[in-house]
Design an enzyme around this catalytic site. Structure first.
Site, PDB file in Angstrom:
ATOM      1  N   TYR A   1      19.752  19.293  -1.867  1.00  0.00           N
ATOM      2  CA  TYR A   1      18.749  19.952  -2.702  1.00  0.00           C
ATOM      3  C   TYR A   1      19.041  21.458  -2.652  1.00  0.00           C
ATOM      4  O   TYR A   1      19.470  21.969  -1.609  1.00  0.00           O
ATOM      5  CB  TYR A   1      17.354  19.645  -2.146  1.00  0.00           C
ATOM      6  CG  TYR A   1      16.260  20.241  -2.968  1.00  0.00           C
ATOM      7  CD1 TYR A   1      15.946  19.715  -4.222  1.00  0.00           C
ATOM      8  CD2 TYR A   1      15.546  21.339  -2.508  1.00  0.00           C
ATOM      9  CE1 TYR A   1      14.943  20.278  -4.985  1.00  0.00           C
ATOM     10  CE2 TYR A   1      14.539  21.903  -3.281  1.00  0.00           C
ATOM     11  CZ  TYR A   1      14.249  21.372  -4.515  1.00  0.00           C
ATOM     12  OH  TYR A   1      13.256  21.930  -5.263  1.00  0.00           O
TER      13      TYR A   1
ATOM     14  N   LYS B   1       7.340  14.276  -5.018  1.00  0.00           N
ATOM     15  CA  LYS B   1       8.079  13.367  -5.896  1.00  0.00           C
ATOM     16  C   LYS B   1       7.466  11.964  -5.856  1.00  0.00           C
ATOM     17  O   LYS B   1       6.378  11.774  -6.348  1.00  0.00           O
ATOM     18  CB  LYS B   1       9.561  13.383  -5.498  1.00  0.00           C
ATOM     19  CG  LYS B   1      10.138  14.791  -5.262  1.00  0.00           C
ATOM     20  CD  LYS B   1      10.146  15.649  -6.513  1.00  0.00           C
ATOM     21  CE  LYS B   1      10.384  17.130  -6.238  1.00  0.00           C
ATOM     22  NZ  LYS B   1      11.548  17.450  -5.405  1.00  0.00           N
TER      23      LYS B   1
HETATM   24  C1  PLP Z   1      11.978  18.508  -4.596  1.00  0.00           C
HETATM   25  C2  PLP Z   1      12.859  18.271  -3.447  1.00  0.00           C
HETATM   26  C3  PLP Z   1      12.776  19.049  -2.283  1.00  0.00           C
HETATM   27  C4  PLP Z   1      11.820  20.207  -2.165  1.00  0.00           C
HETATM   28  O1  PLP Z   1      10.520  19.760  -2.250  1.00  0.00           O
HETATM   29  P1  PLP Z   1       9.291  20.684  -2.789  1.00  0.00           P
HETATM   30  O2  PLP Z   1       8.134  19.770  -2.595  1.00  0.00           O
HETATM   31  O3  PLP Z   1       9.588  20.986  -4.231  1.00  0.00           O
HETATM   32  O4  PLP Z   1       9.282  21.905  -1.944  1.00  0.00           O
HETATM   33  C5  PLP Z   1      13.611  18.737  -1.246  1.00  0.00           C
HETATM   34  N1  PLP Z   1      14.495  17.730  -1.317  1.00  0.00           N
HETATM   35  C6  PLP Z   1      14.612  16.963  -2.419  1.00  0.00           C
HETATM   36  C7  PLP Z   1      15.624  15.873  -2.448  1.00  0.00           C
HETATM   37  C8  PLP Z   1      13.803  17.202  -3.528  1.00  0.00           C
HETATM   38  O5  PLP Z   1      13.928  16.460  -4.625  1.00  0.00           O
END
Ligand code: PLP
Length: 395
Positions: free
Chosen positions: A112, A209
């Site tokens: 990420y 997510k």
């Molecule tokens: C979105 C995401 C993050 C970061 O998460 P946030 O809730 O946006 O801070 C980290 N790792 C992955 C794989 C992600 O999709």
């Protein structure tokens, strides 16, 4: 009480969870929005302020958040956990807990974007040595390990090319050398992959997510042994990136349908990936559920489903990619993923300005690359929409 319930599946356990003593007889979890809780006397205050306490002051713990932590720990098979304000809050606090100046950390070539920046720029600026290796090669991890390596950071599957990391093999290497392992399990979800069962010490999610699942909350989770979580908790008192109780409550509502949603997203991801692979406008499809994925066998060995996320490269490059997105009727052109409705993104547009040209090239972020995050829409509708948008290209 209700010991027999332990034999039930995750969703059944979750929906019939024993009352936690705070909710009385409410059928759905309560939202405890209070930041402060009063102590009866000195002894009670000491008890409330103990590490991993769930009352007293919300930066130290909150009953609604504690309930969510237990649900995720049950799902991942961990002893304890913590919720953060975001996935990045979880990653930053955890890495700051276990790394100091002079230590070394091994990460992957693809992560990420926030994790990449933490490993490449922020940690080195505090005197932590970092390496990033080809995650498809177990020996690349082995070769990167130094006498001062304290932590290995993993993430699988990972954007943009949906590479898979062999969690069991890398964790064996790490355990033999007393090195901690951390895995970002956001894309797989604990429905499709449980890293702790493969040897990972600390599992993290951007609950923004799939766990939240409705594009309406920002949160992050960490699950591990009680001992490791107590150390992360201690550091979180200073970083302060703690989940808001309201977001924990929304995530508790979202996680009740996680298994149902992920099953539909698995079906949608696979159907779209197969359809794309057969379409003449598409150069390549990256999805671990396809037999053409170079690590399909490994994916089958450590995952029970392949998720709703896929990337593909259009032969027509940049022009085709923007034309395709404009022609879609269902997916929003939005950065997040894992929600009930589909989203679509162009990594070259999203990351192109932020990452160096070397990294863009090394990661395989081509101008025609599209990331599709399937929601829970009807499978035939999604495939038909992707089909009509592709058929318009170059007309
Ligand atoms: C979105 C995401 C993050 C970061 O998460 P946030 O809730 O946006 O801070 C980290 N790792 C992955 C794989 C992600 O999709």
């Amino acid at each position: 009480m209700h010991a027999h319930r332990n034999g039930f599946s995750f969703t059944t356990r979750l929906l019939n969870a024993d009352d936690d003593g705070l909710d009385g007889l409410s059928v759905s979890p309560s939202l405890h929005q209070s930041v402060n809780y009063a102590a009866r006397d000195d002894a009670h205050l000491r008890e409330m302020a103990a590490p991993l306490g769930n009352e007293y002051y919300t930066r130290r713990g909150n009953p609604t958040t504690a309930r969510l932590v237990n649900v995720i720990a049950d799902l991942e098979g961990g002893e304890a956990g913590m919720m953060f304000a975001s996935g990045m809050g979880a990653i930053t606090t955890t890495l700051m807990t276990f790394l100091r100046a002079g230590d070394h950390v091994v990460g992957q070539r693809s992560h990420y974007m926030g994790t990449t920046e933490l490993l490449d720029e922020i940690l080195p600026s505090y005197g932590v040595e970092t390496s990033r290796v080809d995650q498809t090669s177990v020996s690349a991890f082995e070769q990167a390990i130094r006498p001062n390596t304290k932590l290995i950071v993993l993430e699988t599957p990972v954007n943009p090319m949906m590479h898979i990391t062999d969690l069991r093999a890398v964790c064996e290497l790490a355990k033999a050398r007393g090195i901690l392992t951390f895995c970002d399990n956001t894309f797989a979800t604990p429905i499709n992959q449980r890293p702790m069962e493969l040897g990972v010490d600390i599992v993290m999610h951007s609950a923004t997510k799939y766990i939240g699942g409705h594009h309406d909350l920002l949160a992050g989770s960490v699950t591990a042994s009680r001992e490791l979580v107590a150390r992360i908790w201690d550091r979180s008192l200073v970083t302060g990136a703690i989940a808001a109780p309201f977001n924990s409550w929304l995530a508790l509502r979202g996680i009740r349908t996680l298994e149902l949603r992920v099953r539909q997203q698995n079906a949608n991801g696979l159907a779209i990936a197969r359809f794309l692979e057969s379409h003449p406008a598409v150069r390549r499809v990256f999805y671990p559920g396809l037999t053409s994925h170079p690590q399909h066998e490994l994916a089958c060995a450590q995952m029970s489903g392949f998720g709703g996320l896929l990337t593909f490269d259009l032969k027509g490059g940049s022009a085709a990619a923007s034309e395709f997105i404009a022609a879609l009727q269902l997916a929003s052109y939005a950065t997040s993923l894992g929600g009930v409705s589909s989203t679509v993104m162009r990594p070259a547009v999203l990351f192109g300005d932020r990452l160096s040209p070397t990294i863009v090239e090394e990661q395989g972020i081509t101008p025609g690359l599209i990331r599709f995050a399937a929601g829970i829409e009807n499978t035939e509708d999604l495939v038909a929409d992707v089909g009509q948008a592709l058929d318009r290209l170059g007309r």
